[in-house]
Design a protein around this motif. Sequence first.
Motif, short mmCIF file in Angstrom:
data_model
loop_
_atom_site.label_atom_id
_atom_site.label_comp_id
_atom_site.label_asym_id
_atom_site.label_seq_id
_atom_site.Cartn_x
_atom_site.Cartn_y
_atom_site.Cartn_z
N ASP A 287 0.85 -1.18 0.00
CA ASP A 287 0.00 0.00 0.00
C ASP A 287 0.90 1.24 0.00
N THR A 288 1.12 1.82 -1.17
CA THR A 288 2.04 2.96 -1.31
C THR A 288 1.47 4.24 -0.70
N THR A 289 0.19 4.25 -0.33
CA THR A 289 -0.35 5.44 0.31
C THR A 289 0.12 5.57 1.76
N GLN A 290 0.63 4.49 2.34
CA GLN A 290 1.06 4.52 3.74
C GLN A 290 2.49 5.01 3.92
N GLY A 291 3.31 5.00 2.87
CA GLY A 291 4.70 5.42 2.98
C GLY A 291 5.48 4.96 1.77
N VAL A 292 6.81 4.82 1.97
CA VAL A 292 7.72 4.49 0.87
C VAL A 292 8.46 3.21 1.20
N TYR A 293 8.40 2.23 0.32
CA TYR A 293 9.12 0.98 0.49
C TYR A 293 10.57 1.15 0.03
N HIS A 294 11.42 0.19 0.39
CA HIS A 294 12.82 0.23 -0.03
C HIS A 294 13.06 -0.77 -1.15
N LEU A 295 13.85 -0.32 -2.13
CA LEU A 295 14.11 -1.14 -3.31
C LEU A 295 14.88 -2.42 -2.97
N ARG A 296 15.60 -2.42 -1.83
CA ARG A 296 16.28 -3.65 -1.39
C ARG A 296 15.30 -4.81 -1.20
N TRP A 297 14.10 -4.48 -0.75
CA TRP A 297 13.14 -5.51 -0.36
C TRP A 297 11.90 -5.55 -1.25
N THR A 298 11.76 -4.59 -2.14
CA THR A 298 10.52 -4.48 -2.91
C THR A 298 10.81 -4.47 -4.40
N ASP A 299 10.23 -5.42 -5.10
CA ASP A 299 10.29 -5.42 -6.56
C ASP A 299 9.22 -4.44 -7.06
N PRO A 300 9.61 -3.42 -7.87
CA PRO A 300 8.62 -2.44 -8.34
C PRO A 300 7.42 -3.07 -9.02
N ARG A 301 7.61 -4.24 -9.63
CA ARG A 301 6.49 -4.88 -10.31
C ARG A 301 5.42 -5.34 -9.33
N SER A 302 5.83 -5.54 -8.06
CA SER A 302 4.84 -5.95 -7.06
C SER A 302 3.87 -4.83 -6.73
N LEU A 303 4.24 -3.58 -7.04
CA LEU A 303 3.38 -2.44 -6.74
C LEU A 303 2.35 -2.18 -7.82
N ILE A 304 2.47 -2.87 -8.95
CA ILE A 304 1.51 -2.71 -10.04
C ILE A 304 0.31 -3.59 -9.75
N LYS A 305 -0.83 -2.98 -9.62
CA LYS A 305 -2.04 -3.75 -9.35
C LYS A 305 -2.43 -4.54 -10.60
N PRO A 306 -2.76 -5.83 -10.43
CA PRO A 306 -3.17 -6.62 -11.60
C PRO A 306 -4.45 -6.09 -12.20
N PRO A 307 -4.60 -6.19 -13.51
CA PRO A 307 -5.83 -5.69 -14.15
C PRO A 307 -7.06 -6.45 -13.65
#
Length: 488
Positions: A287-307
């Motif tokens: 949930d990117t509205t709560q704050g900012v994740y770190h790239l060490r632990w987060t794959d940016p593709r995981s933040l894309i909501k599936p269609p």
Amino acid sequence: MKKVSLFVKAAGLALLASAGAFAQYNPKASYEGPAKLNTWSVSIHGGPTQFFGDLREYDFYPVGQTNIDSYNERRSAFVGVAVGKQLSHLFGLQLGGSFGNLVGMKRRIYNSYFRSNFIQGDLTASVNLKSLLFGVNKMKRWKMDAYGGVGVLGFKSTAYELGTGRVRRFTKNNLGDGVLREAGYEADWVIPVGFAVHYELSPRFDLGLDFRVNHVNTERLDATIGGQENNTSVFDLSGARGAFDNQLTRRGNSALDKYGYGAFMLTYKLGKRAIRVQKVNGKYEYDTTQGVYHLRWTDPRSLIKPPVILTLEQIDSVAKANRPKDIDPRLLTDTDNDGVSDYFDRQPNTPAGSIVSGAGEAIDFDKYVSAALPGVACAEIFANVQFDTDKNIIKPQYHEMLNRVVELMNKTQCRLQLSGHADRRASDRYNVALSRRRVEAVRNYLVQAGLNDANRIVIDYFGSFKPVGDNSRPGLQKNRRVELRLVP
């Protein structure tokens, strides 16, 4: 009605798709990704070191006691700090510095031990093996990195005789005042390779274990050049012990030196509003509205909501929810075709060809023009010019009216809007071109009739897309027209 319903549904889906696209793209992100992520970190680490070279009693297990023929090889450690920059979820860079000491001994051949102090700086690149091999959705709190790089090692080493502790060799000397002594650090290249395991304790801190081997481009790290033919740590009774002669080779018959360590590592993740992924109902959710994740632990593709694949019922529900209110049919009706909607028309049955005011009331255009004062704005006035089938020739019956329009525009500050139309008896492409020819014919007539300022004319052409009549003969005649609208 079916066509209108399908159009509304398609429009609703397009709005949803465009909204989703904008929500997933952030042009200010510092990497290729859908949302801003933190990418910097700082680590401190430390632990025991272990030397591998000539003055080493066993291949791995260090000697743990000091006596007449042994020296404790466990009295060595280091500390260091590193700044990390995550380039992507899988790859990162680390700029590090460390200092510590090394200890080693060997009874056979050398009967010596050594102590060394070192300072090292290096740049390493890491790859996230956990995500690469097991995927980003498994072991969310764990990270495993393999890394390698290049650096510079500065070391100052001294070799001693076992039992007596007498100096045998050291890495540099100073004979400037005639006295032989250690003079400082010697430098050489080093290639670090290693493996690290991290656990994400909190949004800010990670705890890890780091195992590294540093391959040094020298054999003098233990103040010894090994080999049977050039055993430089052997004690010389004539007093020739001391620093290496500069003429001696950098290495003997044995392999280059190296040292390793096992370290505890504490990492602080930099960045604003740091958060980590949370488990909700047994599943990790972002949930990117709560704050900012770190790239060490987060794959940016995981933040894309599936269609979301909507059912026909859902599509229909969305279309109904987003459908605009129906337009009052009175706004679309102009019974007398004078250009004023029946809803506003105070005289909805004016005779055909009448010139009307903005209220839809027929006016005596000649008297209006004659009474108009020079330099003032005019009222809103509507009129039509009709054409024969497939023609753009202005009929003589409209010449007088158009001449009066020119007179009014030259006398006042009126502006004129011309809109060209056609009936439906041709292709859309042809009708648009025909309506353009008609509106340009009216404009050209006004200019040739003496209009002073043609820039006050605005033209539009719509082909057969805005009919005011049906497909009967009178209806088709109404549709072959140019609408004139005089406005202040």
